[in-house]
Enzyme design. Structure first.
Site, PDB file in Angstrom:
ATOM      1  N   VAL A  52       0.804  -1.227   0.000  1.00  0.00           N
ATOM      2  CA  VAL A  52       0.000   0.000   0.000  1.00  0.00           C
ATOM      3  C   VAL A  52       0.835   1.275   0.000  1.00  0.00           C
ATOM      4  CG1 VAL A  52      -2.000  -1.080   1.088  1.00  0.00           C
ATOM      5  CG2 VAL A  52      -0.200  -0.076   2.531  1.00  0.00           C
ATOM      6  N   TYR A  53       2.145   1.177   0.133  1.00  0.00           N
ATOM      7  CA  TYR A  53       2.957   2.396   0.120  1.00  0.00           C
ATOM      8  C   TYR A  53       2.922   3.020  -1.268  1.00  0.00           C
ATOM      9  CZ  TYR A  53       4.999   0.924   4.625  1.00  0.00           C
ATOM     10  OH  TYR A  53       5.200   0.548   5.934  1.00  0.00           O
TER      11      TYR A  53
END
Length: 331
Positions: A52-53
């Site tokens: 999700v970064y």
């Protein structure tokens, strides 16, 4: 840079890790390349990221850099799965979601395996046995070498580690990634004693108290700081309060006495805490990272370390104060 075993596993990691949460968003590919080069030159090996970064951009940047900066087998890649910031549930530990996320991470990273794969948060909607079964499948398929958890409470972590250890052939939990710094010592109550008893290592995220331990916020919010950005202001605000101010002042005073930076003092204190495998350095620029890497040359005198312990001490009550679960019998 020294290498350490991750818990009681055979995986060796550098005792400082390079975080990539801002890569592809606040840190462009050129700055990321400069950071990675500095980190490798200092002897670092452990790269921490997550699916999700930057909505996957951080993993993609890492994949692009692996093509020309470092051979794949000379770095330890740790990534995570299980957060769903755009869905109807914030955490998804189901077998389907985790394995789909792993395949997507591998494509972005440009590799056929990751060294450490971690569940990014506990999902109360999915049976833990299903989540852990996905970890076993990932290891058995060769796509993952070791597994861990992140942001699990101590009882959740202990339950997962015990379940995995109960039957031969299950992939053991070797790591717990948690927030830990002079401003956030909550894991000392139960999780660190559990790590000592169950044999997993702790990877510490936000080791500089979300940037507050640098001392940059003592006179306001610099325009180029995380607190001045829309997406991270609330993240930093947590530690802009009176208790934090006294701890930051103690770090600044210690740094002045030693002739080093507050960053070096805060990182050296954390790096040498029992149970910590590696603090994760989350720099936005190569210059910030270079300053953080200087902590590798610093060992705090006992009197300074003890003083920082005292000023940042947390309340510990029953039953932890009675020594329950502590190998040496003391809380």
């Amino acid at each position: 840079m020294q290498q350490r075993p991750l818990g009681r596993s055979g995986l060796a990691v550098s005792r400082l890790a390079l975080g990539t949460m801002t890569w592809g968003r606040d840190t462009d590919p050129d700055d990321a390349a400069a950071q990675l080069k500095l980190f490798l030159e200092a002897g670092g090996t452990l790269l921490d990221t997550a699916d999700v970064y930057g909505d996957g951009d951080a993993e993609a940047v890492i994949g692009s850099l692996l093509d020309h900066l470092v051979p794949r087998d000379e770095v330890v890649i740790a990534t995570k799965a299980g957060l769903t910031p755009h869905g109807f549930r914030t955490r998804d530990g189901s077998r389907g979601h985790l394995l789909r996320s792993l395949d997507a991470s591998l494509r972005r990273l440009g590799t056929d395996y990751v060294d450490l794969w971690q569940v990014h948060g506990y999902d109360p909607m999915t049976p833990l046995e299903e989540t852990l079964g996905a970890l076993d499948h990932a290891v058995n398929s060769g796509r993952v070498r070791y597994v861990g958890v992140s942001n699990f409470a101590a009882w959740q972590t202990a339950r997962a580690a015990t379940w995995q250890a109960a039957y031969p052939g299950r992939a053991p939990i070797v790591a717990s990634q948690m927030e830990y710094s002079l401003l956030e010592r909550g894991i000392e109550r139960e999780l660190l004693p559990a790590s000592a008893a169950l044999g997993f290592g702790v990877l510490a995220w936000s080791p500089l108290g979300r940037g507050v331990l640098t001392g940059k916020y003592r006179n306001g919010r610099p325009l180029d700081s995380r607190a001045a950005t829309e997406h991270l202001a609330a993240f930093v605000q947590t530690y802009l309060e009176p208790r934090s101010s006294s701890i930051v002042q103690a770090v600044v005073t210690a740094a002045a006495g030693l002739g080093v930076s507050p960053v070096e003092v805060a990182l050296a204190w954390l790096r040498d805490r029992p149970g910590v495998a590696a603090p994760i350095l989350g720099a936005r620029t190569a210059g910030q990272l270079q300053g953080a890497l200087l902590s590798e040359e610093l060992t705090l005198p006992a009197e300074i370390s003890n003083a920082l312990d005292d000023v940042s001490a947390i309340d510990v009550g029953y039953p932890e104060r009675e020594g329950v679960g502590y190998p040496d019998g003391e809380a």
